[in-house]
Write a protein that holds these residues in place. Structure first.
Motif, PDB file in Angstrom:
ATOM      1  N   LEU A 171      -1.252  -1.235   4.850  1.00 30.65           N
ATOM      2  CA  LEU A 171      -1.734   0.396   4.955  1.00 30.65           C
ATOM      3  C   LEU A 171      -3.061   0.242   4.310  1.00 30.65           C
ATOM      4  CD1 LEU A 171       1.591   0.668   4.026  1.00 30.65           C
ATOM      5  CD2 LEU A 171       0.817   3.085   4.028  1.00 30.65           C
ATOM      6  N   VAL A 172      -3.979   0.648   5.297  1.00 33.31           N
ATOM      7  CA  VAL A 172      -5.380   0.502   4.819  1.00 33.31           C
ATOM      8  C   VAL A 172      -6.147   2.183   4.450  1.00 33.31           C
ATOM      9  CG1 VAL A 172      -5.825  -1.662   5.501  1.00 33.31           C
ATOM     10  CG2 VAL A 172      -6.192   0.216   7.060  1.00 33.31           C
ATOM     11  N   THR A 173      -7.007   2.165   3.756  1.00 28.98           N
ATOM     12  CA  THR A 173      -7.655   3.596   3.494  1.00 28.98           C
ATOM     13  C   THR A 173      -8.425   3.975   4.826  1.00 28.98           C
ATOM     14  OG1 THR A 173      -9.506   2.657   2.673  1.00 28.98           O
ATOM     15  CG2 THR A 173      -7.784   3.152   1.122  1.00 28.98           C
ATOM     16  N   ASP A 174      -8.264   5.213   4.898  1.00 26.25           N
ATOM     17  CA  ASP A 174      -9.106   6.090   5.951  1.00 26.25           C
ATOM     18  C   ASP A 174     -10.026   7.066   5.295  1.00 26.25           C
ATOM     19  OD1 ASP A 174     -10.237   6.939   8.364  1.00 26.25           O
ATOM     20  OD2 ASP A 174      -8.379   8.435   8.575  1.00 26.25           O
ATOM     21  N   PRO A 175     -11.280   6.938   5.274  1.00 24.92           N
ATOM     22  CA  PRO A 175     -12.079   5.694   5.894  1.00 24.92           C
ATOM     23  C   PRO A 175     -12.325   4.798   4.818  1.00 24.92           C
ATOM     24  CG  PRO A 175     -13.550   7.386   4.796  1.00 24.92           C
ATOM     25  CD  PRO A 175     -12.121   7.920   4.876  1.00 24.92           C
ATOM     26  N   GLY A 176     -12.789   3.651   5.302  1.00 24.44           N
ATOM     27  CA  GLY A 176     -12.902   2.315   4.488  1.00 24.44           C
ATOM     28  C   GLY A 176     -12.177   1.163   4.758  1.00 24.44           C
ATOM     29  N   ASP A 177     -11.013   1.432   5.589  1.00 28.97           N
ATOM     30  CA  ASP A 177     -10.082   0.349   5.866  1.00 28.97           C
ATOM     31  C   ASP A 177     -10.011  -0.780   4.837  1.00 28.97           C
ATOM     32  OD1 ASP A 177      -9.297   0.709   8.613  1.00 28.97           O
ATOM     33  OD2 ASP A 177     -11.410   0.137   9.156  1.00 28.97           O
TER      34      ASP A 177
ATOM     35  N   PRO B 111      -7.190  -2.499   1.958  1.00 25.91           N
ATOM     36  CA  PRO B 111      -5.821  -2.345   1.871  1.00 25.91           C
ATOM     37  C   PRO B 111      -5.547  -1.859   0.559  1.00 25.91           C
ATOM     38  CG  PRO B 111      -6.650  -4.618   1.848  1.00 25.91           C
ATOM     39  CD  PRO B 111      -8.028  -3.828   2.217  1.00 25.91           C
ATOM     40  N   LEU B 112      -4.249  -1.306   0.309  1.00 27.30           N
ATOM     41  CA  LEU B 112      -3.988  -0.691  -0.860  1.00 27.30           C
ATOM     42  C   LEU B 112      -2.817  -1.377  -1.742  1.00 27.30           C
ATOM     43  CD1 LEU B 112      -3.913   3.172   0.175  1.00 27.30           C
ATOM     44  CD2 LEU B 112      -5.384   2.295  -1.768  1.00 27.30           C
ATOM     45  N   ARG B 113      -3.176  -1.258  -2.959  1.00 30.44           N
ATOM     46  CA  ARG B 113      -2.169  -1.712  -4.122  1.00 30.44           C
ATOM     47  C   ARG B 113      -1.485  -0.673  -4.413  1.00 30.44           C
ATOM     48  NH1 ARG B 113      -2.885  -7.349  -5.311  1.00 30.44           N
ATOM     49  NH2 ARG B 113      -4.868  -8.168  -4.806  1.00 30.44           N
ATOM     50  N   PRO B 114      -0.301  -0.736  -4.942  1.00 26.66           N
ATOM     51  CA  PRO B 114       0.427   0.576  -5.837  1.00 26.66           C
ATOM     52  C   PRO B 114      -0.294   0.932  -7.022  1.00 26.66           C
ATOM     53  CG  PRO B 114       2.027  -1.306  -5.374  1.00 26.66           C
ATOM     54  CD  PRO B 114       0.755  -2.102  -4.878  1.00 26.66           C
ATOM     55  N   GLU B 115      -0.991   0.120  -7.637  1.00 26.24           N
ATOM     56  CA  GLU B 115      -1.892   0.294  -8.736  1.00 26.24           C
ATOM     57  C   GLU B 115      -3.030   1.184  -8.349  1.00 26.24           C
ATOM     58  OE1 GLU B 115      -0.726  -2.397  -8.321  1.00 26.24           O
ATOM     59  OE2 GLU B 115      -2.055  -4.193  -8.405  1.00 26.24           O
ATOM     60  N   ASP B 116      -3.577   1.115  -7.108  1.00 22.72           N
ATOM     61  CA  ASP B 116      -4.581   1.718  -6.753  1.00 22.72           C
ATOM     62  C   ASP B 116      -4.433   3.365  -6.763  1.00 22.72           C
ATOM     63  OD1 ASP B 116      -6.191  -0.506  -6.495  1.00 22.72           O
ATOM     64  OD2 ASP B 116      -5.707  -0.481  -4.031  1.00 22.72           O
ATOM     65  N   LEU B 117      -3.346   3.720  -6.527  1.00 20.99           N
ATOM     66  CA  LEU B 117      -2.701   5.135  -6.630  1.00 20.99           C
ATOM     67  C   LEU B 117      -2.233   5.550  -8.002  1.00 20.99           C
ATOM     68  CD1 LEU B 117      -0.839   5.799  -3.190  1.00 20.99           C
ATOM     69  CD2 LEU B 117      -3.101   6.707  -4.087  1.00 20.99           C
ATOM     70  N   GLU B 118      -2.633   6.517  -8.589  1.00 21.11           N
ATOM     71  CA  GLU B 118      -2.193   7.125  -9.917  1.00 21.11           C
ATOM     72  C   GLU B 118      -0.969   7.941  -9.535  1.00 21.11           C
ATOM     73  OE1 GLU B 118      -5.356   8.655 -12.225  1.00 21.11           O
ATOM     74  OE2 GLU B 118      -6.322   6.819 -12.120  1.00 21.11           O
ATOM     75  N   VAL B 119      -0.233   8.254 -10.489  1.00 25.50           N
ATOM     76  CA  VAL B 119       0.719   9.443 -10.224  1.00 25.50           C
ATOM     77  C   VAL B 119       0.097  10.697  -9.957  1.00 25.50           C
ATOM     78  CG1 VAL B 119       2.340  10.969 -11.230  1.00 25.50           C
ATOM     79  CG2 VAL B 119       2.613   8.314 -11.697  1.00 25.50           C
ATOM     80  N   GLY B 120       0.616  11.320  -8.903  1.00 22.08           N
ATOM     81  CA  GLY B 120      -0.178  12.762  -8.572  1.00 22.08           C
ATOM     82  C   GLY B 120      -1.187  12.499  -7.405  1.00 22.08           C
ATOM     83  N   ALA B 121      -1.718  11.184  -6.903  1.00 24.41           N
ATOM     84  CA  ALA B 121      -2.685  10.966  -6.275  1.00 24.41           C
ATOM     85  C   ALA B 121      -2.349  11.035  -4.539  1.00 24.41           C
ATOM     86  CB  ALA B 121      -3.404   9.797  -6.573  1.00 24.41           C
TER      87      ALA B 121
ATOM     88  N   ILE C  99       1.536   9.456  -1.185  1.00 23.14           N
ATOM     89  CA  ILE C  99       1.695  10.214  -1.984  1.00 23.14           C
ATOM     90  C   ILE C  99       2.445   9.437  -3.337  1.00 23.14           C
ATOM     91  CG2 ILE C  99       2.574  12.392  -3.099  1.00 23.14           C
ATOM     92  CD1 ILE C  99       2.314  13.379   0.150  1.00 23.14           C
ATOM     93  N   ARG C 100       1.682   9.598  -4.570  1.00 26.71           N
ATOM     94  CA  ARG C 100       2.688   8.871  -5.610  1.00 26.71           C
ATOM     95  C   ARG C 100       2.911  10.014  -6.373  1.00 26.71           C
ATOM     96  NH1 ARG C 100       1.209   3.240  -8.402  1.00 26.71           N
ATOM     97  NH2 ARG C 100       3.295   2.967  -9.585  1.00 26.71           N
ATOM     98  N   LEU C 101       4.543  10.018  -6.804  1.00 24.65           N
ATOM     99  CA  LEU C 101       5.042  10.882  -7.846  1.00 24.65           C
ATOM    100  C   LEU C 101       5.568   9.842  -8.827  1.00 24.65           C
ATOM    101  CD1 LEU C 101       7.039  13.265  -5.446  1.00 24.65           C
ATOM    102  CD2 LEU C 101       4.611  13.665  -6.144  1.00 24.65           C
ATOM    103  N   ARG C 102       6.238  10.529  -9.980  1.00 28.18           N
ATOM    104  CA  ARG C 102       6.933   9.709 -10.654  1.00 28.18           C
ATOM    105  C   ARG C 102       8.441   9.514  -9.923  1.00 28.18           C
ATOM    106  NH1 ARG C 102       4.344  12.716 -14.559  1.00 28.18           N
ATOM    107  NH2 ARG C 102       5.863  14.292 -14.339  1.00 28.18           N
TER     108      ARG C 102
ATOM    109  N   GLU D 199       1.252 -10.612  -1.323  1.00 30.66           N
ATOM    110  CA  GLU D 199      -0.253 -10.504  -2.025  1.00 30.66           C
ATOM    111  C   GLU D 199      -0.097  -9.250  -3.022  1.00 30.66           C
ATOM    112  OE1 GLU D 199      -3.570 -11.549   0.238  1.00 30.66           O
ATOM    113  OE2 GLU D 199      -1.989 -12.167   1.765  1.00 30.66           O
ATOM    114  N   GLY D 200       0.894  -8.446  -2.984  1.00 32.16           N
ATOM    115  CA  GLY D 200       0.876  -7.092  -3.764  1.00 32.16           C
ATOM    116  C   GLY D 200       0.511  -6.021  -2.908  1.00 32.16           C
ATOM    117  N   TYR D 201       0.218  -6.249  -1.608  1.00 31.22           N
ATOM    118  CA  TYR D 201      -0.434  -4.841  -1.035  1.00 31.22           C
ATOM    119  C   TYR D 201       0.614  -4.025  -0.279  1.00 31.22           C
ATOM    120  CZ  TYR D 201      -5.043  -6.784  -1.451  1.00 31.22           C
ATOM    121  OH  TYR D 201      -6.323  -7.361  -1.985  1.00 31.22           O
ATOM    122  N   LEU D 202       0.465  -2.965  -0.121  1.00 28.37           N
ATOM    123  CA  LEU D 202       1.615  -2.089   0.215  1.00 28.37           C
ATOM    124  C   LEU D 202       1.461  -2.334   1.928  1.00 28.37           C
ATOM    125  CD1 LEU D 202       0.340   1.277  -1.414  1.00 28.37           C
ATOM    126  CD2 LEU D 202       2.632   0.167  -1.420  1.00 28.37           C
ATOM    127  N   VAL D 203       2.898  -2.273   2.389  1.00 26.27           N
ATOM    128  CA  VAL D 203       2.905  -2.624   3.769  1.00 26.27           C
ATOM    129  C   VAL D 203       4.115  -1.780   4.283  1.00 26.27           C
ATOM    130  CG1 VAL D 203       2.243  -5.018   3.761  1.00 26.27           C
ATOM    131  CG2 VAL D 203       4.483  -4.658   3.445  1.00 26.27           C
TER     132      VAL D 203
END
Lengths: 330, 529
Positions: free
Chosen positions: A182-188, A190-200, A227-230, A308-312
């Motif tokens: 999963l890559v960001t749009d825009p920017g392409d 890749p995301l790791r879980p820690e890139d998203l805070e709870v609520g983001a 979306i990241r929740l608890r 590698e720890g990236y979201l897929v």
């Protein structure tokens, strides 16, 4: 008794009242001057238009109350045109109203129906014409002509066949496969879980190889909201829960109602809202529809992380994304 | 004979020698048209159509109807370097690089809105005054056709720039096509040349928008006007006006000047709006991408009722034998609009079937004197208004600090409850106005002057109204209800009894009226005073 009732009578057209310009030559001359003034004003409007076109720079803005910041060039052109046209119209109408005759004229109407004789002749002509063609007497011609005409309708329909390909399974598949990042749009990125805070929330797309191009058709099927929740906030069955990762849940961003982007996320209530028709989805309950016209939840994309720890994606979507269609469940 | 008169004579002679048109021209140049402000509404439509043709032609010189991807390098800084379709980029160029381009775009869009407002208000005038009655049913149907095509043409037009807002609209249109049972996904793929959005749609609707539909418009408008001309215009009732005459002014010179002048007025007002009132600022929306949308997405107003219906639809979708039917799209998006427009087109026939009136009508009704028709109209308008409001439910909710849920439930309930209410209220109002007319004719105008009688009694002086006014208030005809037989002589139900019963009922409802004042009653009252 009833035939003795007398109705109120038509008093007839009221007597004509002359205008001042009809009786007073001074008033007529005044009206003439007013009409001429309007035409002169129109000419001035055209002058304003020509001046603005040639001499007013296109980057001058100035403030007008009510209108706000206004572009001088655009305003000059538009107002010049408006004045030029409006004043011609106003002048013509003023002329007609003050100086042209205003005595009402009476014209007679006649019923549209023709004389009985003409009508009979008309019907006779039609009948004679039909008899002369002899369609009724020659059923072979009638039937073959009908069949030929009917069949000839096939050609335009058939020739339009190349308007588009058949849908095949295009409405049912997306670019997501097992292991797609999963890559960001825009920017392409890749995301790791820690890139998203709870609520983001993050808008993502499937990663593509460098140099590859992503078409709008792809985005129209592949757009995904993260979306990241608890984790304890979820109210999901075991399977659906296994499709999330550490409180991160992924839904198709394409509305299950009419395909708009479900772009509004309410952090407090954890609702997703489609701005087109206000279908509202509850993120904690696998995007169940809680309000609005959509009849189905948003499809959920099962996610996990790679080595590698990236979201897929764990797997493709569990069902077709976007609005419904006839053979959707087939 | 002056030189000018001689030239006029020569020109007329030249034309007549070659066409033999003198007789026709003589008759038609002095054709009489009745005067009333509401007869200008149709003219507004005609003139804004001409403005649309002129400004639209201007726009085609620069607009590039292509979904080919380009990098924007124009002068609008916030979008520089962005990937977008050539359609969107060329619309930006029209707005920012072509002198007068923005003005023409805004004139085109404003003229389209005025065109549609004009059609709807003109339709209301024709409906509420009964101008659609025999012999004008054809023109009514052509009018409904023009309304329908206008909605389509407007939608295609604002879809062309391929901005984020219009692309969202196309997405919704695609979803409606896709929802059609059996053929939906095939039709959608044919229309879009493959999956949504593809690259074929904008060039295709461009051809439809600038060639196909304008040609059909031109043909229909021509027939519409020729029929108005040939059948002669309707007129409002009044002294000296009958079913057999037309009272008004001759085409030449009065109407030529007035109608010609009015064209310039409409064009001037449209240019004024284009100059000062920003409309569809596509540069603020950005290029279309299916993954984005802006909050508060709204169609143009003439599509708003349809969007409102779709928004308020309950979430019903069925799967039978594995095949999906989206009732939540089909009912508000196709079935209800289909019923609405069919009923609208057939109304003249329904009315004359119900009250059995097959005669020609050239005198218009005052809406109060046709209470049932007026009430049905008010009911239809209320329905449309509620759906239109719901089309902007998000904007209304944020503006008035309501929740979207409150707005939606108001519309869902209101769309069912309010129209019948409007029917009942309007009908009562019409009958009350009829009663007021009757009182006015019989007892005259209240002067406000109180007089004390020798007996100590106070009375208000009433002044009789003019003969013209009395005629205006009583000249309408009051149809008796149909009395179609439901039983034969022996009390047995006849074939067709149910149909007759329905017709009797409707016609009784349509014939509800306060009896109009008569001269006899007036004289009797005078005797009493």
């Amino acid at each position: 008794m009833s035939n003795e009732i007398e109705l109120i009578k038509d008093p007839g057209l009221p007597a004509h009242v002359h205008r001042r310009a009809d009786t007073d030559p001074k008033a007529a001359a005044r009206a003439e001057r007013q009409v001429a003034t309007l035409f002169i004003l129109s000419a001035l409007g055209t002058v304003l238009l020509v001046y603005s076109y040639l001499f007013v720079d296109e980057d001058i803005f100035f403030f007008i109350p009510v209108l706000g910041d206004t572009n001088a060039h655009q305003l000059g052109l538009g107002m010049g045109m408006a004045i030029a046209l409006f004043c011609i119209g106003a002048g013509l109408i003023h002329w007609a109203k003050t100086l042209m005759p205003d005595e009402e004229v009476i014209a007679q109407r006649h019923e549209f129906k023709s004389e009985d004789e003409d009508r009979e002749d008309f019907v006779k002509t039609v009948k004679a014409g039909a008899a002369a063609a002899g369609l009724g007497r020659r059923p072979l011609i009638k039937r073959t002509l009908g069949a030929a005409l009917g069949l000839s309708a096939i050609s335009p329909v058939l020739l339009l066949g190349d308007l588009g390909p058949l849908p095949g399974n295009k409405l049912k598949t997306t670019s997501w496969k097992k292991g797609t990042r999963l890559v960001t749009d825009p920017g392409d990125r890749p995301l790791r879980p820690e890139d998203l805070e709870v609520g983001a929330v993050a808008q993502t797309l499937p990663a593509i190889a460098p140099g590859e191009h992503r078409s709008l058709n792809d985005i129209g099927k592949d757009a995904v909201l993260l979306i990241r929740l608890r984790p304890e906030e979820f109210n999901l069955d075991a399977e659906r829960l296994s499709w999330t990762y550490e409180g991160i849940i992924a839904f198709s961003k394409i509305c299950s109602h009419m395909g708009c982007a479900v772009a509004l996320y309410e952090q407090q209530t954890k609702h997703l809202l489609c701005p087109c028709h206000q279908s509202t989805f509850d993120v904690t309950r696998a995007a169940k529809v809680i309000f609005g016209p959509s009849a189905r939840p948003l499809p959920q994309l099962p996610i996990t992380i790679d080595t590698e720890g990236y979201l897929v994606a764990q797997a493709p979507f569990n069902e077709p994304v976007g609005p419904s269609f006839w053979e959707r469940s087939k | 004979m002056t030189a000018r008169e001689r030239i006029a004579g020569n020109v007329a002679g030249y034309v007549d020698d070659r066409t033999g048109a003198a007789k026709w021209m003589k008759k038609n140049l002095t054709k009489v048209f009745p005067d009333h402000w509401s007869f200008l509404l149709g003219e507004i439509c005609l003139y804004s159509f001409v403005i649309l043709l002129l400004s639209g032609t201007f726009l085609t010189f620069w607009f590039d109807p292509s979904m080919r991807e380009v990098i924007y390098e124009g002068s609008y800084e916030p979008l520089k370097g962005l990937e977008m379709s050539a359609a969107y980029a060329s619309t930006l160029d029209i707005s920012f690089e072509v002198r007068g381009g923005l003005l023409m775009r805004q004139i085109h869009h404003w003229a389209a809105l005025i065109f549609m407002v004009g059609i709807v208000v003109h339709l209301m005038r024709v409906y509420f005054t009964g101008a659609f009655r025999k012999p004008r049913e054809f023109n009514w149907i052509i009018g409904v056709g023009l309304l329908t095509l206008g909605i389509v043409e407007g939608f295609l037009g604002y879809s062309l720039p391929d901005d984020l807002l219009s692309g969202t609209g196309i997405r919704i249109a695609e979803a409606i096509i896709q929802a059609l049972p059996v053929v939906g996904s095939y039709l959608a793929f044919f229309a879009f040349g493959g999956a949504f959005p593809g690259v074929a749609f904008i060039p295709r609707i461009y051809t439809v928008h600038v060639l196909l539909l304008p040609a059909i418009f031109l043909a229909l408008i021509t027939v519409h006007l020729m029929l108005v001309w040939y059948q002669k215009h309707t007129q409002f009732p009044g002294p000296g006006r009958t079913e057999k005459n037309v009272v008004g002014y001759p085409l030449m010179p009065v109407y030529m000047a007035k109608a010609g002048g009015f064209f310039f007025i409409v064009f001037g007002v449209t240019a004024f709006l284009g100059a000062v009132a920003s409309i569809n600022p596509i540069w603020l929306y950005g290029p279309y991408t299916p993954g984005q949308v802006s909050a508060g997405s709204q169609p143009d107003w003439y599509m708003g009722w349809l969007d409102g219906l779709v928004r308020m639809a309950p979430p019903i979708e069925t799967v039978t034998f594995g095949y999906t039917i989206s009732w939540n799209i089909l009912i508000p998006g196709l079935i209800l609009p289909g019923i609405m427009f069919t009923a609208l087109a057939l109304y003249p026939f329904i009315e004359s079937w119900a009250n059995g009136d097959k005669r020609e009508h050239h005198l218009l009704d005052r809406p109060r004197n046709a209470p049932t028709r007026t009430a049905i109209g008010a009911m239809a308008l209320t329905f449309t208004l509620v759906t239109l409001l719901n089309g902007g439910n998000d904007i209304i909710a944020t503006t008035f600090d309501l929740t979207i849920n409150q707005m939606m439930w108001f519309s869902r309930i209101g769309v069912i409850v309010l129209p019948p209410l409007a029917y009942v209220i309007t009908k009562r109002l019409c009958l009350s106005l009829q009663r007021a007319d009757r009182d006015l004719v019989l007892h005259g105008r209240e002067t406000g002057r109180l007089v004390r009688m020798p007996s100590g009694e106070f009375v208000e002086i009433h002044e009789p109204i003019s003969a013209e006014k009395a005629w205006l208030l009583t000249s309408h005809e009051q149809l008796a209800p149909l009395e179609l037989p439901e039983h034969d002589g022996g009390g047995v139900r006849r074939p067709g009894a149910i149909k007759n019963k329905i017709r009797n009922r409707i016609s009784r409802s349509m014939a509800t009226a306060v009896p109009k004042a008569t001269q006899t009653e007036r004289q009797e009252l005078e005797g009493h005073h």
